[in-house]
Write a protein that holds these residues in place. Sequence first.
Motif, PDB file in Angstrom:
ATOM      1  N   PRO A  29       0.791  -1.270   0.046  1.00 44.61           N
ATOM      2  CA  PRO A  29      -0.198  -0.168  -0.038  1.00 44.61           C
ATOM      3  C   PRO A  29       0.961   1.272  -0.114  1.00 44.61           C
ATOM      4  CG  PRO A  29      -0.542  -1.422   1.889  1.00 44.61           C
ATOM      5  CD  PRO A  29       0.493  -2.068   1.053  1.00 44.61           C
ATOM      6  N   LEU A  30       0.431   2.261  -0.820  1.00 48.53           N
ATOM      7  CA  LEU A  30       1.320   3.535  -0.830  1.00 48.53           C
ATOM      8  C   LEU A  30       0.537   4.579  -0.024  1.00 48.53           C
ATOM      9  CD1 LEU A  30       2.067   3.312  -4.791  1.00 48.53           C
ATOM     10  CD2 LEU A  30       3.540   2.713  -3.047  1.00 48.53           C
ATOM     11  N   PRO A  31       1.412   5.663   0.411  1.00 45.30           N
ATOM     12  CA  PRO A  31       0.896   6.583   1.170  1.00 45.30           C
ATOM     13  C   PRO A  31      -0.510   7.268   0.262  1.00 45.30           C
ATOM     14  CG  PRO A  31       2.956   6.861   1.226  1.00 45.30           C
ATOM     15  CD  PRO A  31       2.886   5.750   0.340  1.00 45.30           C
ATOM     16  N   ALA A  32      -1.624   7.434   0.936  1.00 46.40           N
ATOM     17  CA  ALA A  32      -2.749   7.830   0.374  1.00 46.40           C
ATOM     18  C   ALA A  32      -2.609   9.265  -0.296  1.00 46.40           C
ATOM     19  CB  ALA A  32      -4.015   8.190   1.388  1.00 46.40           C
ATOM     20  N   GLU A  59       9.431   2.301   3.067  1.00 48.95           N
ATOM     21  CA  GLU A  59       8.386   3.085   3.583  1.00 48.95           C
ATOM     22  C   GLU A  59       8.506   4.534   3.896  1.00 48.95           C
ATOM     23  OE1 GLU A  59       5.898  -0.543   5.905  1.00 48.95           O
ATOM     24  OE2 GLU A  59       7.089   0.732   7.376  1.00 48.95           O
ATOM     25  N   THR A  60       9.670   4.755   4.418  1.00 50.83           N
ATOM     26  CA  THR A  60       9.976   6.076   4.666  1.00 50.83           C
ATOM     27  C   THR A  60      10.289   6.895   3.292  1.00 50.83           C
ATOM     28  OG1 THR A  60      10.967   5.556   6.620  1.00 50.83           O
ATOM     29  CG2 THR A  60      11.854   7.776   5.680  1.00 50.83           C
ATOM     30  N   ASP A  81      20.538  -5.789  11.342  1.00 52.39           N
ATOM     31  CA  ASP A  81      19.281  -5.390  10.338  1.00 52.39           C
ATOM     32  C   ASP A  81      19.106  -6.483   9.548  1.00 52.39           C
ATOM     33  OD1 ASP A  81      19.121  -2.785  11.038  1.00 52.39           O
ATOM     34  OD2 ASP A  81      21.096  -2.196  10.071  1.00 52.39           O
ATOM     35  N   GLY A  82      17.829  -6.531   8.997  1.00 56.67           N
ATOM     36  CA  GLY A  82      17.273  -7.508   8.010  1.00 56.67           C
ATOM     37  C   GLY A  82      16.371  -6.718   7.122  1.00 56.67           C
ATOM     38  N   ILE A  83      15.461  -7.749   6.401  1.00 54.55           N
ATOM     39  CA  ILE A  83      14.422  -7.254   5.614  1.00 54.55           C
ATOM     40  C   ILE A  83      13.496  -6.198   6.521  1.00 54.55           C
ATOM     41  CG2 ILE A  83      12.707  -8.726   6.233  1.00 54.55           C
ATOM     42  CD1 ILE A  83      13.837  -7.776   2.687  1.00 54.55           C
ATOM     43  N   TRP A  84      13.378  -6.176   7.622  1.00 53.74           N
ATOM     44  CA  TRP A  84      12.547  -5.369   8.544  1.00 53.74           C
ATOM     45  C   TRP A  84      13.265  -3.660   8.260  1.00 53.74           C
ATOM     46  CZ3 TRP A  84      14.782  -9.633  10.397  1.00 53.74           C
ATOM     47  CH2 TRP A  84      15.877  -9.546  10.902  1.00 53.74           C
ATOM     48  N   THR A  85      14.470  -3.812   8.071  1.00 57.43           N
ATOM     49  CA  THR A  85      15.277  -2.501   8.053  1.00 57.43           C
ATOM     50  C   THR A  85      14.899  -1.931   6.740  1.00 57.43           C
ATOM     51  OG1 THR A  85      16.898  -3.128   9.465  1.00 57.43           O
ATOM     52  CG2 THR A  85      17.305  -1.376   8.392  1.00 57.43           C
ATOM     53  N   MET A  86      14.927  -2.897   5.587  1.00 59.03           N
ATOM     54  CA  MET A  86      14.677  -2.482   4.428  1.00 59.03           C
ATOM     55  C   MET A  86      13.292  -2.030   3.992  1.00 59.03           C
ATOM     56  SD  MET A  86      16.646  -1.906   1.818  1.00 59.03           S
ATOM     57  CE  MET A  86      16.276  -1.329  -0.087  1.00 59.03           C
ATOM     58  N   VAL A  87      12.346  -2.716   4.617  1.00 58.39           N
ATOM     59  CA  VAL A  87      11.003  -2.309   4.512  1.00 58.39           C
ATOM     60  C   VAL A  87      10.844  -1.082   5.196  1.00 58.39           C
ATOM     61  CG1 VAL A  87       8.821  -2.932   5.447  1.00 58.39           C
ATOM     62  CG2 VAL A  87      10.160  -4.789   4.417  1.00 58.39           C
ATOM     63  N   LYS A  88      11.185  -0.679   6.320  1.00 53.75           N
ATOM     64  CA  LYS A  88      11.340   0.746   6.897  1.00 53.75           C
ATOM     65  C   LYS A  88      11.764   1.745   6.019  1.00 53.75           C
ATOM     66  CE  LYS A  88      10.172   3.667   9.866  1.00 53.75           C
ATOM     67  NZ  LYS A  88       8.723   4.076   9.804  1.00 53.75           N
TER      68      LYS A  88
END
Length: 126
Positions: A36-39, A119-120, A109-116
């Motif tokens: 999902p992308l920012p509205a 998102e940022t 770090d892991g995929i959670w870092t890349m996802v964040k």
Amino acid sequence: MTALPSKCRRYLTGRNMRFDEIEEGGQKAVILRGVPLPAGRFDAAAADILILLPAGYPDVAPDMFYALPWLRLVPANRYPNTADQPFVFGSQNWQRWSRHNDAWRSGVDGIWTMVKRVETALAVAA
């Protein structure tokens, strides 16, 4: 095909993220499906996000990410800064988001870092 370590896979599954692990020409990658992308920021409500996994991942940082469909900012109707170059992977022409990573912490770090990071970057794209 398994590209991700199990802890990364568990993270994505725990967030109910749909993803595919693929390999093309020796390059491992994960595709996050329907992110999902920012509205109101882009000309699409969701996109697939490609993250290339370098040799040595997760001790070595992924660098950029890539989007399909190509995303334009609304209402400017233009590509975000440094997100206007193509990258072919899996027979598809992805939009390269040139967002480099110089703060990766090996063993932390892991995929959670890349996802964040993704998102940022999507939230602040200009």
